[in-house]
Design an enzyme around this catalytic site. Sequence first.
Site, mmCIF file in Angstrom:
data_model
loop_
_atom_site.group_PDB
_atom_site.id
_atom_site.type_symbol
_atom_site.label_atom_id
_atom_site.label_comp_id
_atom_site.label_asym_id
_atom_site.label_seq_id
_atom_site.Cartn_x
_atom_site.Cartn_y
_atom_site.Cartn_z
ATOM 1 N N GLY A 44 -95.764 5.146 19.319
ATOM 2 C CA GLY A 44 -95.501 5.509 20.855
ATOM 3 C C GLY A 44 -95.911 6.590 21.511
ATOM 4 O O GLY A 44 -95.596 6.838 22.708
ATOM 5 N N GLU A 45 -96.952 7.211 20.760
ATOM 6 C CA GLU A 45 -97.321 8.498 21.388
ATOM 7 C C GLU A 45 -98.533 7.919 22.557
ATOM 8 O O GLU A 45 -99.007 6.729 22.426
ATOM 9 C CB GLU A 45 -98.310 9.413 20.588
ATOM 10 C CG GLU A 45 -97.104 10.283 19.856
ATOM 11 C CD GLU A 45 -97.870 11.208 18.738
ATOM 12 O OE1 GLU A 45 -98.961 11.111 18.650
ATOM 13 O OE2 GLU A 45 -96.729 11.885 18.067
ATOM 14 N N GLN B 50 -79.401 16.416 38.966
ATOM 15 C CA GLN B 50 -79.039 17.618 38.333
ATOM 16 C C GLN B 50 -79.830 18.601 39.217
ATOM 17 O O GLN B 50 -80.785 19.376 38.561
ATOM 18 C CB GLN B 50 -79.500 17.589 36.889
ATOM 19 C CG GLN B 50 -78.814 18.552 35.754
ATOM 20 C CD GLN B 50 -77.372 18.494 35.645
ATOM 21 O OE1 GLN B 50 -76.903 17.435 35.593
ATOM 22 N NE2 GLN B 50 -76.874 19.673 35.515
ATOM 23 N N HIS C 77 -83.517 13.872 45.934
ATOM 24 C CA HIS C 77 -81.850 13.768 46.140
ATOM 25 C C HIS C 77 -81.279 15.126 46.904
ATOM 26 O O HIS C 77 -80.207 14.908 47.576
ATOM 27 C CB HIS C 77 -81.294 13.477 44.914
ATOM 28 C CG HIS C 77 -79.782 13.445 44.919
ATOM 29 N ND1 HIS C 77 -79.328 12.502 45.419
ATOM 30 C CD2 HIS C 77 -78.819 14.314 44.513
ATOM 31 C CE1 HIS C 77 -77.920 12.514 45.375
ATOM 32 N NE2 HIS C 77 -77.639 13.619 44.885
ATOM 33 N N LYS D 232 -67.142 9.501 49.412
ATOM 34 C CA LYS D 232 -67.327 8.974 48.155
ATOM 35 C C LYS D 232 -67.090 10.188 47.110
ATOM 36 O O LYS D 232 -67.333 11.409 47.203
ATOM 37 C CB LYS D 232 -68.607 8.316 47.627
ATOM 38 C CG LYS D 232 -69.103 7.874 46.342
ATOM 39 C CD LYS D 232 -70.258 7.419 46.090
ATOM 40 C CE LYS D 232 -71.334 8.619 45.699
ATOM 41 N NZ LYS D 232 -72.675 8.006 45.778
ATOM 42 N N ARG E 106 -67.396 10.627 42.845
ATOM 43 C CA ARG E 106 -67.964 10.074 41.823
ATOM 44 C C ARG E 106 -66.945 10.333 40.532
ATOM 45 O O ARG E 106 -66.698 11.523 40.130
ATOM 46 C CB ARG E 106 -69.340 10.516 41.224
ATOM 47 C CG ARG E 106 -69.902 10.043 40.139
ATOM 48 C CD ARG E 106 -71.464 10.284 40.196
ATOM 49 N NE ARG E 106 -72.128 9.471 41.222
ATOM 50 C CZ ARG E 106 -72.480 8.194 41.086
ATOM 51 N NH1 ARG E 106 -72.122 7.419 39.911
ATOM 52 N NH2 ARG E 106 -73.367 7.706 41.974
HETATM 53 C C1 R5P Z 1 -75.728 10.108 44.707
HETATM 54 O O1 R5P Z 1 -75.036 10.837 45.232
HETATM 55 C C2 R5P Z 1 -76.926 9.227 45.074
HETATM 56 O O2 R5P Z 1 -77.011 9.442 46.539
HETATM 57 C C3 R5P Z 1 -76.671 7.582 45.194
HETATM 58 O O3 R5P Z 1 -75.528 7.414 45.845
HETATM 59 C C4 R5P Z 1 -76.238 7.625 43.610
HETATM 60 O O4 R5P Z 1 -77.149 7.789 42.885
HETATM 61 C C5 R5P Z 1 -76.385 6.022 43.381
HETATM 62 O O5 R5P Z 1 -75.835 5.636 42.145
HETATM 63 P P1 R5P Z 1 -75.414 4.193 41.918
HETATM 64 O O6 R5P Z 1 -76.055 3.018 42.439
HETATM 65 O O7 R5P Z 1 -75.173 4.305 40.468
HETATM 66 O O8 R5P Z 1 -73.850 4.196 42.298
#
Ligand code: R5P
Length: 286
Positions: A35-36, A94, A126, A188, A190
Amino acid sequence: MIVVPGTASQVLAHGVAEHLGAELASVTCRRFPDGELYLRIETDFSGEECVVVQSTPPPQDRNIFELLSLLETLKEGGAAEVTAVVPYFAYGRQDRRFMEGEAVTSRVLARHVSVHADRCVTVNLHKSSILDYFEVDATELDASPLLGEHLRPGVSRRSVVIAPDAGAAWMAQRVAEVLGCRHDYLEKKRLGPGEVVLKQKELEVEEEVVLVDDIIDSGGSMVEALRALRSQGAERVHIACVHALATGSAIARLLASGAERVAGTDTVPSQVSVVSVAGLVAKALK
Ligand code: R5P
């Protein structure tokens, strides 16, 4: 200028080279039985300005190691200048330490890229704050207007562009500017990977809606948003994102949930990567 393609961005690298009128390097990249990685850049790059195009979608760590190996090989081999084009920059979620002792993996990646590249170009991080983690010049490009242009022929000006969360609200605004329509966002929360709930929020929803986000990973966020909008009267929902990681059956889930279509860019090669960022990237490199 020489464009060096990584295996995760072969078509995009070709597109960028075409836009620039640059040479596309020949690279051998294969795996040993364990795999390297074996990697060799066959094109003579000594004294040249080189641009590595390598995205970092899953398998992230493999793609990252290939990216770093390409950058190191060019720098150590005498390239005059090395630019890393990382269309999808992994570990963006992250972006900071949420709990004591956690690795800030986006910073780890930014710092490693900075060791061998003179410059980095990326698309829709992000969190834009990740730019501060680089120790070399770093540029973030915005592909959301390209999504708007792609959608424009099939979307009415009476539609509304909605982001599934506040973080993507600015992208909804950019897409709406191109489409000449209104924009808004949902809220939203999570609960865990692939598991989200939307807070109750009544929007002024039109018959036709465009849902826009930076990433589709499991598709969970978009499915929840789509359900909420349909329950508020949306009949046709178009879905667009920059980075279609689309893990597992994410796209099928969205289509089964009633999405008109799903469109993404080629920052990540996927079944819905219908919008190319090659021109955008080339323009930033000129
Ligand atoms: C998170 O805040 C991102 O902007 C996306 O909304 C998120 O990563 C989407 O992930 P998933 O499709 O798993 O809900």
